[in-house]
Design an enzyme around this catalytic site. Structure first.
Site, mmCIF file in Angstrom:
data_model
loop_
_atom_site.group_PDB
_atom_site.id
_atom_site.type_symbol
_atom_site.label_atom_id
_atom_site.label_comp_id
_atom_site.label_asym_id
_atom_site.label_seq_id
_atom_site.Cartn_x
_atom_site.Cartn_y
_atom_site.Cartn_z
ATOM 1 N N LYS A 1 -12.995 6.234 9.734
ATOM 2 C CA LYS A 1 -13.244 7.020 8.514
ATOM 3 C C LYS A 1 -14.692 7.474 8.441
ATOM 4 O O LYS A 1 -14.986 8.631 8.157
ATOM 5 C CB LYS A 1 -12.899 6.173 7.274
ATOM 6 C CG LYS A 1 -13.371 6.786 5.975
ATOM 7 C CD LYS A 1 -13.066 5.905 4.781
ATOM 8 C CE LYS A 1 -14.096 4.854 4.489
ATOM 9 N NZ LYS A 1 -15.324 5.309 3.827
ATOM 10 N N ASN A 2 -15.619 6.549 8.693
ATOM 11 C CA ASN A 2 -17.032 6.882 8.509
ATOM 12 C C ASN A 2 -17.576 7.809 9.598
ATOM 13 O O ASN A 2 -18.667 8.354 9.457
ATOM 14 C CB ASN A 2 -17.888 5.608 8.437
ATOM 15 C CG ASN A 2 -17.728 4.911 7.090
ATOM 16 O OD1 ASN A 2 -17.055 5.429 6.193
ATOM 17 N ND2 ASN A 2 -18.332 3.743 6.954
ATOM 18 N N CYS B 1 -22.051 3.276 -7.927
ATOM 19 C CA CYS B 1 -20.774 2.805 -7.428
ATOM 20 C C CYS B 1 -20.801 1.284 -7.491
ATOM 21 O O CYS B 1 -21.834 0.692 -7.788
ATOM 22 C CB CYS B 1 -20.509 3.285 -6.014
ATOM 23 S SG CYS B 1 -21.529 2.485 -4.812
ATOM 24 N N ARG C 1 -27.361 2.973 -4.955
ATOM 25 C CA ARG C 1 -27.227 3.899 -3.828
ATOM 26 C C ARG C 1 -27.798 5.287 -4.103
ATOM 27 O O ARG C 1 -27.075 6.276 -4.188
ATOM 28 C CB ARG C 1 -25.765 4.002 -3.403
ATOM 29 C CG ARG C 1 -25.214 2.678 -2.950
ATOM 30 C CD ARG C 1 -23.779 2.785 -2.517
ATOM 31 N NE ARG C 1 -23.625 3.247 -1.161
ATOM 32 C CZ ARG C 1 -22.439 3.362 -0.558
ATOM 33 N NH1 ARG C 1 -21.351 3.061 -1.188
ATOM 34 N NH2 ARG C 1 -22.363 3.781 0.685
ATOM 35 N N VAL D 1 -30.025 8.901 -3.412
ATOM 36 C CA VAL D 1 -30.026 9.842 -2.280
ATOM 37 C C VAL D 1 -31.426 10.408 -2.046
ATOM 38 O O VAL D 1 -31.590 11.476 -1.474
ATOM 39 C CB VAL D 1 -29.005 10.995 -2.485
ATOM 40 C CG1 VAL D 1 -27.586 10.467 -2.411
ATOM 41 C CG2 VAL D 1 -29.246 11.731 -3.788
ATOM 42 N N ASP D 2 -32.441 9.672 -2.518
ATOM 43 C CA ASP D 2 -33.821 10.169 -2.414
ATOM 44 C C ASP D 2 -34.253 10.473 -0.975
ATOM 45 O O ASP D 2 -34.983 11.436 -0.719
ATOM 46 C CB ASP D 2 -34.797 9.171 -3.067
ATOM 47 C CG ASP D 2 -34.648 7.754 -2.525
ATOM 48 O OD1 ASP D 2 -33.501 7.352 -2.251
ATOM 49 O OD2 ASP D 2 -35.660 7.059 -2.362
ATOM 50 N N LEU D 3 -33.781 9.667 -0.018
ATOM 51 C CA LEU D 3 -34.169 9.896 1.386
ATOM 52 C C LEU D 3 -33.639 11.239 1.892
ATOM 53 O O LEU D 3 -34.324 11.960 2.626
ATOM 54 C CB LEU D 3 -33.611 8.774 2.271
ATOM 55 C CG LEU D 3 -34.551 7.637 2.635
ATOM 56 C CD1 LEU D 3 -35.210 7.013 1.433
ATOM 57 C CD2 LEU D 3 -33.792 6.569 3.406
ATOM 58 N N ASP E 1 -20.454 -3.591 6.063
ATOM 59 C CA ASP E 1 -19.043 -3.299 5.784
ATOM 60 C C ASP E 1 -18.093 -4.395 6.283
ATOM 61 O O ASP E 1 -16.880 -4.302 6.075
ATOM 62 C CB ASP E 1 -18.640 -1.950 6.403
ATOM 63 C CG ASP E 1 -19.213 -0.775 5.631
ATOM 64 O OD1 ASP E 1 -19.776 -0.990 4.540
ATOM 65 O OD2 ASP E 1 -19.105 0.368 6.122
ATOM 66 N N ILE F 1 -28.513 -4.949 2.953
ATOM 67 C CA ILE F 1 -28.397 -3.476 2.854
ATOM 68 C C ILE F 1 -28.156 -3.035 1.402
ATOM 69 O O ILE F 1 -28.821 -2.130 0.906
ATOM 70 C CB ILE F 1 -27.250 -2.935 3.746
ATOM 71 C CG1 ILE F 1 -27.346 -3.482 5.169
ATOM 72 C CG2 ILE F 1 -27.218 -1.410 3.723
ATOM 73 C CD1 ILE F 1 -28.394 -2.886 6.064
ATOM 74 N N ARG G 1 -8.483 3.883 0.403
ATOM 75 C CA ARG G 1 -9.570 4.799 0.788
ATOM 76 C C ARG G 1 -9.963 4.585 2.254
ATOM 77 O O ARG G 1 -10.501 5.488 2.888
ATOM 78 C CB ARG G 1 -10.809 4.565 -0.086
ATOM 79 C CG ARG G 1 -10.623 5.000 -1.512
ATOM 80 C CD ARG G 1 -11.940 4.938 -2.235
ATOM 81 N NE ARG G 1 -12.974 5.628 -1.480
ATOM 82 C CZ ARG G 1 -14.275 5.463 -1.649
ATOM 83 N NH1 ARG G 1 -14.713 4.641 -2.555
ATOM 84 N NH2 ARG G 1 -15.134 6.126 -0.925
HETATM 85 C C1 UD1 Z 1 -22.822 4.416 5.064
HETATM 86 C C2 UD1 Z 1 -21.359 4.061 5.153
HETATM 87 C C3 UD1 Z 1 -21.087 2.767 4.381
HETATM 88 C C4 UD1 Z 1 -22.001 1.648 4.887
HETATM 89 C C5 UD1 Z 1 -23.451 2.089 4.867
HETATM 90 C C6 UD1 Z 1 -24.385 1.090 5.518
HETATM 91 C C7 UD1 Z 1 -20.280 6.206 5.330
HETATM 92 C C8 UD1 Z 1 -19.432 7.234 4.692
HETATM 93 N N1 UD1 Z 1 -20.581 5.152 4.580
HETATM 94 O O1 UD1 Z 1 -23.125 4.634 3.686
HETATM 95 O O2 UD1 Z 1 -19.713 2.414 4.592
HETATM 96 O O3 UD1 Z 1 -21.855 0.512 4.059
HETATM 97 O O4 UD1 Z 1 -23.599 3.337 5.595
HETATM 98 O O5 UD1 Z 1 -23.997 0.831 6.812
HETATM 99 O O6 UD1 Z 1 -20.629 6.312 6.490
HETATM 100 N N2 UD1 Z 1 -30.574 4.448 0.365
HETATM 101 C C9 UD1 Z 1 -31.603 4.857 -0.472
HETATM 102 N N3 UD1 Z 1 -31.866 6.183 -0.552
HETATM 103 C C10 UD1 Z 1 -31.165 7.118 0.150
HETATM 104 C C11 UD1 Z 1 -30.131 6.688 1.014
HETATM 105 C C12 UD1 Z 1 -29.848 5.344 1.099
HETATM 106 O O7 UD1 Z 1 -32.256 4.049 -1.122
HETATM 107 O O8 UD1 Z 1 -31.448 8.308 0.025
HETATM 108 C C13 UD1 Z 1 -30.279 3.002 0.488
HETATM 109 C C14 UD1 Z 1 -28.877 2.628 0.026
HETATM 110 O O9 UD1 Z 1 -28.823 2.418 -1.352
HETATM 111 C C15 UD1 Z 1 -28.658 1.351 0.829
HETATM 112 C C16 UD1 Z 1 -29.371 1.634 2.145
HETATM 113 O O10 UD1 Z 1 -30.281 2.684 1.866
HETATM 114 O O11 UD1 Z 1 -29.287 0.282 0.173
HETATM 115 C C17 UD1 Z 1 -28.474 2.065 3.283
HETATM 116 O O12 UD1 Z 1 -27.625 3.091 2.850
HETATM 117 P P1 UD1 Z 1 -27.033 4.190 3.818
HETATM 118 O O13 UD1 Z 1 -27.172 3.749 5.237
HETATM 119 O O14 UD1 Z 1 -27.583 5.506 3.455
HETATM 120 O O15 UD1 Z 1 -25.501 4.136 3.432
HETATM 121 P P2 UD1 Z 1 -24.488 5.341 3.277
HETATM 122 O O16 UD1 Z 1 -24.798 6.406 4.267
HETATM 123 O O17 UD1 Z 1 -24.362 5.698 1.840
#
Ligand code: UD1
Length: 445
Positions: free
Chosen positions: A46-47, A142, A147, A149-151, A332, A354, A424
């Site tokens: 899925k991912n 969630c 979580r 999306v600032d990065l 996960d 994480i 899902r």
């Molecule tokens: C993806 C996976 C999810 C998995 C996660 C970590 C998909 C669809 N989902 O989620 O199943 O649990 O990787 O392996 O592939 N963060 C920030 N700012 C950002 C982005 C991330 O602070 O802009 C933080 C998140 O809150 C988290 C950490 O970074 O604490 C890692 O998140 P990230 O690797 O981005 O996870 P996803 O891509 O959302």
């Protein structure tokens, strides 16, 4: 592609054997104590599938993906892509979907669709790169943490985008196109690496992504983009160098097997004391789990195009785990490992590094007799000799499957409610387990 085309997909999904009978409020009943024996086929990841589907936005030509799992999240993303103007053509006989974004006629991803699935934020980079403009709803919170999306946003600004947040939406503009940049991620993010890799593939000049994620799903996306004509170096490492091209072409790509599904079933086998072939699973994708399971006493070996898992006759040994980005132990798989350790001999310290709130399964496992104490980001699990079946509630995707594992090993009946979380991410979960001897069935509300 017109929205009508997507309706066809939705109808097909609704009439398919695997999605049809599933109502959001379905429950799963498990009568524990059966050893799992046989073969479990591992579905496409899925991912990996989600970002690959989004990659279709980068080209006018057709991108065909095979080995896509039939899951609620795939349908949700197909719906989002369709409303951007992507035609989605599902060849069910061959398990393939062809995506064609001849024209992107809508650059807005609305709240109603984005809130259903965080991965929708991935359309931001590709639409911006292709159209110079994109508006995407912020995904919101969630169950497993805030979580943000600032990065993603900061890196897009470094590629030259102007970004404003207004009324819950990200408004991004790059009227003269994106340009290459050196971007250092302050910590590893799977989604940000994917979003920026896709945007940089169409930017003007070279981009360097430092501290990029290295998950197999990132490699799969990079390989698919390469097939489409992207110039990416360092695939599989934490530094990606991407030379932007004017346009990408179409292609055909097979989605990798789902390592999280494989790891989940490996732990289900370990918990029940069974012996199962995980057909299609790849050992190199779950190395950190294999190491921990070996330590606990579970045997895994490469066999017949997959992984053979067998559990010893006696109890497993408690081992410590800390979640980390790949190649570390995946977050996960943390909830499933905790279910397994609840039955081990001795204690196990499980540390989540994480996500800040990924222990929602703890109170539910405790209701089944698990002995778990939380201390900040760590859980101390003291193994017990048996769990007992109970009514429990799924709170997120991986938490819900940890309850299924506990139920398979427990004495008596477990009823897991809010099964839509499970749908899902796990294709035909109850069928796959039942075929290996589990007493598990889906029941109505
Ligand atoms: C993806 C996976 C999810 C998995 C996660 C970590 C998909 C669809 N989902 O989620 O199943 O649990 O990787 O392996 O592939 N963060 C920030 N700012 C950002 C982005 C991330 O602070 O802009 C933080 C998140 O809150 C988290 C950490 O970074 O604490 C890692 O998140 P990230 O690797 O981005 O996870 P996803 O891509 O959302």
């Amino acid at each position: 592609m017109t929205p009508r085309d997507f309706d066809t997909i939705a109808e097909e999904s609704a009439s398919s054997a695997s999605i049809k009978a599933k109502s959001g409020m379905d429950r799963i009943s498990i009568k524990g104590g059966r050893k799992l024996q046989g073969v479990i086929p591992i579905s496409g990841a899925k991912n990996a599938a989600l970002p690959l589907m989004v990659a279709s936005l980068l080209t006018k030509e057709t991108l065909t993906l095979t080995n896509l799992p039939e899951l609620a999240d795939i349908v949700t993303l197909a719906e989002l892509l369709a409303q951007h103007g992507v035609s989605v053509d599902w060849d069910r006989a061959n398990g393939a979907i062809a995506f064609k974004a001849g024209k992107i006629n809508n650059t807005t991803a609305p709240y109603d669709l984005v809130r259903k699935m965080r991965a929708s934020i991935l359309v931001l980079g590709p639409i911006l790169a292709r159209k110079g403009l994109a508006t995407v709803s912020l995904p919101g919170g969630c169950a497993i943490g805030t979580r943000p999306v600032d990065l993603h946003l900061k890196a897009l600004e470094q590629l030259g985008a102007e970004i404003k947040l207004d009324k819950g939406y990200v408004h991004a503009k790059a009227p003269d196109g994106l340009h290459g940049a050196e971007i250092t991620f302050p910590f590893v993010s799977v989604g940000a690496t994917e979003n920026i890799m896709m945007a940089a593939a169409l930017a003007d000049g070279e981009s360097k992504l430092i501290n990029a994620a290295r998950e197999p799903e990132i490699i799969d996306l990079a390989n698919c983009l390469t097939t489409m004509g992207a110039k990416i170096h360092g695939i599989g490492s934490d530094t990606l160098i991407i030379r932007g091209v004017k346009a990408l072409g179409g292609g055909s790509h097979r989605v990798i097997p789902d390592r999280i599904e494989a790891g989940t079933y490996a732990m289900a086998v370990a918990a029940t004391g069974g012996n199962v072939l995980l057909k299609g699973a790849r050992m190199d994708h779950i190395g950190s789990l294999v190491e921990k399971l070996n330590e606990a006493g579970v045997k895994l070996s490469e066999a017949d195009g997959g992984i053979q898992v067998s559990s010893p006759n006696g109890r497993l040994v408690g081992v410590d785990v800390m979640t980390e980005p790949f190649p570390g132990f995946p977050t996960d798989l943390q909830a499933q490992f905790m279910a397994l350790m609840s039955l081990a001999d001795g204690a196990s310290m499980i540390t989540e590094s994480i996500f800040e709130n990924r222990f929602m399964h703890v109170p539910e496992l405790s209701r089944m007799g698990a002995n778990i104490n939380l201390h900040g980001g760590s859980a101390m699990v003291r193994g017990t000799t048996s769990l007992t079946g109970a009514p429990v509630m799924a709170t997120d995707l991986r938490a819900s499957v940890s309850l299924v594992i506990a139920g398979l090993a427990a004495e008596g009946e477990t009823i897991v409610s809010r099964v839509y979380h499970l749908d899902r991410g796990y294709e035909r979960v109850e069928e796959k387990l039942a075929e290996c001897g589990a007493e598990i069935k889906r029941i109505g509300e």
